[in-house]
Design a protein around this motif. Structure first.
Motif, PDB file in Angstrom:
ATOM      1  N   PHE A  57      25.600   3.561  24.589  1.00  0.00           N
ATOM      2  CA  PHE A  57      24.904   4.676  23.923  1.00  0.00           C
ATOM      3  C   PHE A  57      24.122   5.556  24.903  1.00  0.00           C
ATOM      4  O   PHE A  57      23.339   6.402  24.496  1.00  0.00           O
ATOM      5  CB  PHE A  57      23.973   4.133  22.840  1.00  0.00           C
ATOM      6  CG  PHE A  57      24.683   3.254  21.857  1.00  0.00           C
ATOM      7  CD1 PHE A  57      25.623   3.800  20.984  1.00  0.00           C
ATOM      8  CD2 PHE A  57      24.446   1.885  21.813  1.00  0.00           C
ATOM      9  CE1 PHE A  57      26.307   2.991  20.076  1.00  0.00           C
ATOM     10  CE2 PHE A  57      25.129   1.075  20.914  1.00  0.00           C
ATOM     11  CZ  PHE A  57      26.062   1.619  20.040  1.00  0.00           C
ATOM     12  N   PRO A  88      23.842   1.547  17.315  1.00  0.00           N
ATOM     13  CA  PRO A  88      23.574   2.977  17.580  1.00  0.00           C
ATOM     14  C   PRO A  88      22.255   3.447  16.977  1.00  0.00           C
ATOM     15  O   PRO A  88      21.807   4.563  17.257  1.00  0.00           O
ATOM     16  CB  PRO A  88      24.760   3.684  16.921  1.00  0.00           C
ATOM     17  CG  PRO A  88      25.225   2.735  15.859  1.00  0.00           C
ATOM     18  CD  PRO A  88      24.980   1.339  16.403  1.00  0.00           C
ATOM     19  N   CYS A  97      23.034   8.493  27.225  1.00  0.00           N
ATOM     20  CA  CYS A  97      23.282   9.935  27.023  1.00  0.00           C
ATOM     21  C   CYS A  97      23.192  10.659  28.355  1.00  0.00           C
ATOM     22  O   CYS A  97      22.921  10.061  29.398  1.00  0.00           O
ATOM     23  CB  CYS A  97      22.296  10.498  26.013  1.00  0.00           C
ATOM     24  SG  CYS A  97      20.590  10.561  26.603  1.00  0.00           S
ATOM     25  N   ASN A 111      20.304   8.436  20.583  1.00  0.00           N
ATOM     26  CA  ASN A 111      20.541   9.346  21.705  1.00  0.00           C
ATOM     27  C   ASN A 111      19.194   9.955  22.137  1.00  0.00           C
ATOM     28  O   ASN A 111      18.585  10.734  21.393  1.00  0.00           O
ATOM     29  CB  ASN A 111      21.526  10.432  21.253  1.00  0.00           C
ATOM     30  CG  ASN A 111      21.853  11.412  22.362  1.00  0.00           C
ATOM     31  OD1 ASN A 111      20.973  11.957  22.999  1.00  0.00           O
ATOM     32  ND2 ASN A 111      23.161  11.643  22.562  1.00  0.00           N
ATOM     33  N   ASP A 152      24.614   8.333  12.237  1.00  0.00           N
ATOM     34  CA  ASP A 152      25.170   9.261  13.231  1.00  0.00           C
ATOM     35  C   ASP A 152      25.240  10.700  12.706  1.00  0.00           C
ATOM     36  O   ASP A 152      25.529  10.929  11.529  1.00  0.00           O
ATOM     37  CB  ASP A 152      26.596   8.828  13.604  1.00  0.00           C
ATOM     38  CG  ASP A 152      26.602   7.665  14.583  1.00  0.00           C
ATOM     39  OD1 ASP A 152      25.503   7.179  14.940  1.00  0.00           O
ATOM     40  OD2 ASP A 152      27.714   7.252  14.971  1.00  0.00           O
ATOM     41  N   ARG A 153      24.971  11.666  13.603  1.00  0.00           N
ATOM     42  CA  ARG A 153      25.237  13.079  13.316  1.00  0.00           C
ATOM     43  C   ARG A 153      26.535  13.395  14.047  1.00  0.00           C
ATOM     44  O   ARG A 153      26.542  13.420  15.288  1.00  0.00           O
ATOM     45  CB  ARG A 153      24.141  13.965  13.909  1.00  0.00           C
ATOM     46  CG  ARG A 153      22.795  13.860  13.257  1.00  0.00           C
ATOM     47  CD  ARG A 153      21.687  14.268  14.230  1.00  0.00           C
ATOM     48  NE  ARG A 153      21.379  13.167  15.152  1.00  0.00           N
ATOM     49  CZ  ARG A 153      20.554  13.272  16.172  1.00  0.00           C
ATOM     50  NH1 ARG A 153      19.966  14.424  16.448  1.00  0.00           N
ATOM     51  NH2 ARG A 153      20.335  12.230  16.952  1.00  0.00           N
ATOM     52  N   ASP A 166      29.089  13.225  16.386  1.00  0.00           N
ATOM     53  CA  ASP A 166      29.285  12.227  17.442  1.00  0.00           C
ATOM     54  C   ASP A 166      27.974  11.900  18.165  1.00  0.00           C
ATOM     55  O   ASP A 166      27.976  11.341  19.246  1.00  0.00           O
ATOM     56  CB  ASP A 166      30.347  12.715  18.443  1.00  0.00           C
ATOM     57  CG  ASP A 166      29.977  14.061  19.024  1.00  0.00           C
ATOM     58  OD1 ASP A 166      29.048  14.727  18.470  1.00  0.00           O
ATOM     59  OD2 ASP A 166      30.580  14.457  20.042  1.00  0.00           O
ATOM     60  N   ILE A 167      26.855  12.283  17.569  1.00  0.00           N
ATOM     61  CA  ILE A 167      25.561  11.973  18.202  1.00  0.00           C
ATOM     62  C   ILE A 167      24.953  10.762  17.502  1.00  0.00           C
ATOM     63  O   ILE A 167      24.749  10.766  16.285  1.00  0.00           O
ATOM     64  CB  ILE A 167      24.578  13.161  18.106  1.00  0.00           C
ATOM     65  CG1 ILE A 167      25.193  14.400  18.776  1.00  0.00           C
ATOM     66  CG2 ILE A 167      23.233  12.802  18.723  1.00  0.00           C
ATOM     67  CD1 ILE A 167      24.416  15.676  18.501  1.00  0.00           C
ATOM     68  N   HIS A 168      24.685   9.733  18.307  1.00  0.00           N
ATOM     69  CA  HIS A 168      24.096   8.525  17.732  1.00  0.00           C
ATOM     70  C   HIS A 168      22.594   8.723  17.499  1.00  0.00           C
ATOM     71  O   HIS A 168      21.943   9.473  18.215  1.00  0.00           O
ATOM     72  CB  HIS A 168      24.323   7.330  18.665  1.00  0.00           C
ATOM     73  CG  HIS A 168      25.769   7.038  18.898  1.00  0.00           C
ATOM     74  ND1 HIS A 168      26.650   6.750  17.874  1.00  0.00           N
ATOM     75  CD2 HIS A 168      26.512   6.992  20.052  1.00  0.00           C
ATOM     76  CE1 HIS A 168      27.851   6.531  18.381  1.00  0.00           C
ATOM     77  NE2 HIS A 168      27.796   6.683  19.700  1.00  0.00           N
ATOM     78  N   PRO A 169      22.037   8.000  16.544  1.00  0.00           N
ATOM     79  CA  PRO A 169      20.593   8.117  16.271  1.00  0.00           C
ATOM     80  C   PRO A 169      19.725   7.732  17.473  1.00  0.00           C
ATOM     81  O   PRO A 169      18.609   8.204  17.598  1.00  0.00           O
ATOM     82  CB  PRO A 169      20.368   7.133  15.117  1.00  0.00           C
ATOM     83  CG  PRO A 169      21.710   6.968  14.486  1.00  0.00           C
ATOM     84  CD  PRO A 169      22.721   7.121  15.589  1.00  0.00           C
TER      85      PRO A 169
END
Ligand SMILES: [Zn+2]
Ligand SMILES: [Zn+2]
Ligand SMILES: [Zn+2]
Ligand SMILES: [Zn+2]
Length: 472
Positions: free
Chosen positions: A371, A437, A373, A324, A316-317, A319-322
């Motif tokens: 997940f 994620p 977006c 996304n 994860d970055r 709160d961004i999941h891989p």
């Protein structure tokens, strides 16, 4: 005075006497024909020919004498111009009516006359262009006269100018897309591997020095990942040659199938080795029409045209999941790299902005995907899990293997490291895997989806199948 008059009288008598004598002698100079006066008949001059004598201009008289143009008597032989004889040209051949001969410069007689004897082989006169066919001929082995000629082969492809949208050779306007057998051909991308060794040698020479790390030269770095970071080890170059475009591909390390996870690759498995130059021909992309309405069409590539990671990291970055899609590498690649390379400005002009529904309800077929977006607005996008289960698009509603979802890769996609099975390739959907994620959905090589077909986003061995909407 009297003396003077007497002398004048004597002189007059002498003059009269001389005049009388002169008349007597002119009247006939032959004392045997004293009364004959020549009766001149003009004979016009006549040029000699190759085979017949001619004559100068002269006069005859009934007395049998000959006179020149000044009416001075001459011998008959002096009136004759002898025949010239033929002036045969032996340094070249004249030809006509299936024969050749040596001609005379001065007459029509033919010497060494014979029928043409054509050589067996064809001689090329002209290559084909987009408007005229190639032409070739056979010729006589003696005189080189053409004994046969013909147009042959096919017209050459147009030389499209990406700035004008017209052919540089004939001025024809490039069709933005073509529709054949229910498929649409639109945009271009490197696809089929060039096997012709003569052509690859020519292209290799044109491409110059091969790139090395730190010096790409004329080549473009793919900027692919190696381990966990972008590295410089794989390049491409595009060359136009003989009306076609080719992409050279060269790499000095293998592209990892799983970014940051060891050195497994499918490139060598697919027959593509390091430190070797490969060439692929740019060809129109074949699109399947999923939907056509209101002057628009929704298209998906009918082949897997490339191979790319969904995202280069499984972590994860913030709160961004891989997985996304909005923030994914693959969306960025489709919108930037692929869009710019595959479509010229004329093609780009008919690509619609599509509101891409990334909601769990629609994209993930109502599976309650945590997940999902935000929606995106894109020119080019991936299909969703819901899309590839839509019977209106020609797909099975089931997750199981489906012929309509089985797609073949291009040679180019294989060179990029796609993992094929039995001639088919796996390809990304934009739908995030519902469980992890770091998973996104994939259509497998049998056309199956769902369940286990959610795989790690840093895998580069899954294919790209772009979708887009165009104005018809
Ligand atoms: Zn006479
Ligand atoms: Zn002659
Ligand atoms: Zn001849
Ligand atoms: Zn043309």
């Amino acid at each position: 005075m009297k003396r003077t008059a007497k002398i004048s009288l004597v002189m007059l008598a002498v003059v009269v006497l001389i005049a009388a004598l002169a008349v007597t002698f002119t009247a006939c100079n032959d004392k045997t024909q004293q009364q004959h006066t020549h009766d001149y008949t003009l004979v016009e001059a006549k040029a000699a020919s190759c085979t017949e004598a001619g004559n100068v201009q002269y006069y005859t008289c009934t007395c049998g004498k000959f006179f020149d143009s000044e009416k001075r008597e001459i011998e008959e032989s002096q009136t004759v111009i002898p025949a010239t004889g033929h002036d045969i040209v032996t340094t070249s051949w004249a030809s006509g009516g299936g024969s050749h001969w040596h001609k005379c410069n001065n007459c029509d007689e033919k010497f060494d006359l014979a029928s043409h004897t054509p050589k067996d082989e064809w001689i090329n006169d002209r290559e084909a262009t987009c408007t005229v066919y190639a032409r070739r001929h056979k010729e006589c082995s003696v005189c080189n006269t053409w004994t046969q000629d013909e147009l042959y082969g096919e017209l050459a492809p147009h030389t499209w100018n990406s700035q004008t949208g017209k052919c540089d050779v004939c001025g024809a306007t490039k069709p933005i897309y073509e529709e054949r057998d229910g498929k649409i051909y639109f945009g271009e991308y490197p696809q089929t591997k060039v096997e012709d060794s003569g052509l690859t040698a020519t292209l290799a020479q044109m491409s110059g020095a091969r790139p090395v790390k730190g010096n790409s030269g004329k080549w473009t770095d793919y900027k692919y990942y190696l381990d966990k970071k972008v590295d410089e080890y794989m390049w491409h170059i595009d060359l136009d040659y003989n009306g076609a475009r080719y992409r050279g591909v060269y790499f000095t390390s293998y592209r990892a199938a799983f970014i940051g996870m060891g050195s497994t690759t499918y490139q060598d498995h697919n027959g593509y080795e390091i430190n070797t130059l490969y060439w692929f021909k740019w060809e129109p992309i074949e699109w399947r029409v999923l939907e056509k309405q209101g002057g628009e069409a929704l298209l998906m590539s009918n082949l897997i045209i490339d191979s790319y990671q969904f995202y280069h990291d499984g972590v994860d970055r913030d709160d961004i999941h891989p997985n996304n899609y909005k923030e994914s590498d693959i969306r960025n690649w489709l919108s930037e790299t692929f869009y710019a390379q595959a479509f010229d400005k004329f093609a780009q002009a008919i690509i619609k902005d599509t509101l891409v529904d990334n909601s769990a309800d629609v994209s993930a077929a109502g599976a309650g995907n945590p997940f999902a977006c935000e929606d995106t607005t894109d020119k080019v996008f991936l299909l969703s899990y819901a899309d590839v289960k839509n019977p209106a698009y020609g797909f099975s509603v089931e997750d199981a293997a489906d012929e309509a979802r089985k797609l073949k890769p291009t040679d180019y996609a294989l060179a990029q490291g796609l993992a094929p099975l039995n001639g088919y390739g796996p390809w990304w959907l934009r739908t995030p895997g519902g469980q992890q994620p770091f998973h996104a959905d994939v259509t497998d090589t049998a056309g199956g989806v769902g369940g286990v077909n959610s795989l790690s986003v840093p895998e580069t061995n899954f294919g790209v199948v772009p979708a887009l909407r165009i104005t018809l």
